[in-house]
Design an enzyme around this catalytic site. Structure first.
Site, PDB file in Angstrom:
ATOM      1  N   GLY A  84       0.905  -1.166  -0.039  1.00  0.00           N
ATOM      2  CA  GLY A  84       0.027  -0.052   0.143  1.00  0.00           C
ATOM      3  C   GLY A  84       0.982   1.197  -0.195  1.00  0.00           C
ATOM      4  O   GLY A  84       1.950   1.085   0.453  1.00  0.00           O
ATOM      5  N   CYS A  85       0.328   2.380  -0.333  1.00  0.00           N
ATOM      6  CA  CYS A  85       1.178   3.656  -0.488  1.00  0.00           C
ATOM      7  C   CYS A  85       1.474   4.089   0.868  1.00  0.00           C
ATOM      8  O   CYS A  85       2.945   4.322   1.073  1.00  0.00           O
ATOM      9  CB  CYS A  85       0.339   4.540  -1.285  1.00  0.00           C
ATOM     10  SG  CYS A  85      -1.518   5.020  -0.354  1.00  0.00           S
ATOM     11  N   PHE A  86       0.514   4.411   1.781  1.00  0.00           N
ATOM     12  CA  PHE A  86       0.991   4.689   3.146  1.00  0.00           C
ATOM     13  C   PHE A  86       1.885   3.742   3.857  1.00  0.00           C
ATOM     14  O   PHE A  86       2.767   4.107   4.316  1.00  0.00           O
ATOM     15  CB  PHE A  86      -0.277   4.802   4.207  1.00  0.00           C
ATOM     16  CG  PHE A  86      -0.927   6.041   4.206  1.00  0.00           C
ATOM     17  CD1 PHE A  86      -0.202   7.212   4.357  1.00  0.00           C
ATOM     18  CD2 PHE A  86      -2.360   6.096   4.034  1.00  0.00           C
ATOM     19  CE1 PHE A  86      -0.987   8.566   4.354  1.00  0.00           C
ATOM     20  CE2 PHE A  86      -2.842   7.395   4.210  1.00  0.00           C
ATOM     21  CZ  PHE A  86      -2.333   8.614   4.171  1.00  0.00           C
ATOM     22  N   ALA A  87       1.579   2.433   3.686  1.00  0.00           N
ATOM     23  CA  ALA A  87       2.645   1.191   4.164  1.00  0.00           C
ATOM     24  C   ALA A  87       3.860   1.447   3.518  1.00  0.00           C
ATOM     25  O   ALA A  87       4.930   1.261   4.196  1.00  0.00           O
ATOM     26  CB  ALA A  87       2.107   0.003   3.699  1.00  0.00           C
TER      27      ALA A  87
END
Length: 324
Positions: free
Chosen positions: A134-137
């Protein structure tokens, strides 16, 4: 040349993949699948591709392509793979969260490797299928992994991160309309964001027991990019912290550690992650910045493809930010 297929090509991540792969010297796009736009020009959904490509969306899937990218909403990749069996040699790179956690990594006879190159490069090279992070991840893991590797995440970690509106996808919601998002900032899903699971699994793969991670995501009034700030207890010097980070990322193609303060514009429209460190008393502040659609999604997916097929890691991804 390898042949690539894109499933769900009318959204933001699908558009980014098309743009990258059209200019990738080792890839040809075999098909772009869309249930809602079959028969229509790809440039109709992505006007910036007008005059660049004559590709047309299709409702048919070539199950014998070398690689297929799934750019579907969360929960839909499992259904699509179940209903559309690809050849034994087709590599699947999924951009949803369906297969990111260890408990979800196997579907029928398919095993998905978590595709964060800075953490699992050698596993990715041998993988048949990839669960793209994921992007935040991505932004948060790249800020914290060196500390986990050194077993230094022993106290609480606090993370604030702000993302652009493209992180919410193409479909409109009450918080993605221009009139709501413009000149506005707000938080959402405080301390419960869905990316926490994959972040913690990665951190615990390096340091089995860490301090609790408190993550507060924010909506920004810009279109793309993520700026994350994380801080935690650190007894060493700033120089020692930089030594840890520089050593961890010494072979990373796209993660750059700098002692200059960073901002979002320097990474937007690139596959780069920039990381900066600052120390205040016994607290270490780590700032990371990525483009949520590239390093946080489609660019990282292509990086994973490059690793799987033995291409140069940076092939097709040598993109430059426009700072002004």
């Amino acid at each position: 040349m390898i042949k690539a297929g894109i499933i769900g090509g009318s959204g933001y991540t699908g558009g980014e993949l098309i743009r990258i792969l059209l200019n990738h010297p080792e890839v040809t796009i075999d098909f772009v699948y869309s249930t809602t736009r079959a028969g229509k020009q790809v440039s109709g959904a992505h006007p910036d591709l007008l005059g660049v490509t004559d590709l047309v969306f299709t409702g048919e899937v070539n199950k014998n392509v070398d690689v297929v990218f799934l750019c579907l909403g969360h929960g839909n990749s499992t259904k699509f793979i179940t209903e559309n069996e690809f050849s034994e040699t087709t590599r699947i790179i999924d951009l949803s969260n369906d297969f990111r956690l260890a408990a979800d990594a196997v579907l029928n006879d398919k095993t998905f490797v978590y595709g964060l190159p800075e953490l699992r490069k050698e596993d990715i090279k041998k993988a048949k299928h990839i669960a793209n992070p994921g992007c935040f991840a991505t932004a948060i893991q790249l800020a914290l992994l060196p500390l986990a590797k050194a077993n230094l995440l022993n106290q609480a970690v606090h993370v604030n991160a702000v993302t652009g509106s493209t992180g919410a996808g193409v479909s409109l919601s009450p918080t993605s309309h221009f009139s709501w998002r413009n000149n506005n900032v707000s938080w959402y899903k405080p301390f419960t964001h869905q990316h926490l699971g994959e972040i913690n699994e990665s951190l615990h793969s390096l340091q089995p027991h860490t301090g609790e991670l408190f993550f507060l995501p924010n909506r920004g009034d810009f279109t793309r990019g993520i700026l994350a700030t994380a801080y935690t207890h650190f007894e060493g010097s700033l120089e020692e912290a930089y030594e840890l980070y520089n050593d961890f990322y010494k072979d990373a193609a796209f993660t750059q550690v700098t002692d200059n303060e960073i901002n979002l514009k320097q990474v937007v429209n690139t596959n780069q992650c920039h990381v900066h460190l600052h120390k205040y008393n016994d607290t270490l502040l780590i700032t990371s910045a990525i483009d949520n659609l590239l390093k946080g999604a489609s660019g990282q997916a292509v990086h994973n493809m490059n690793l799987i097929f033995g291409f140069k890691e940076t092939e097709g991804l040598q993109l430059k930010a426009g700072v002004f």
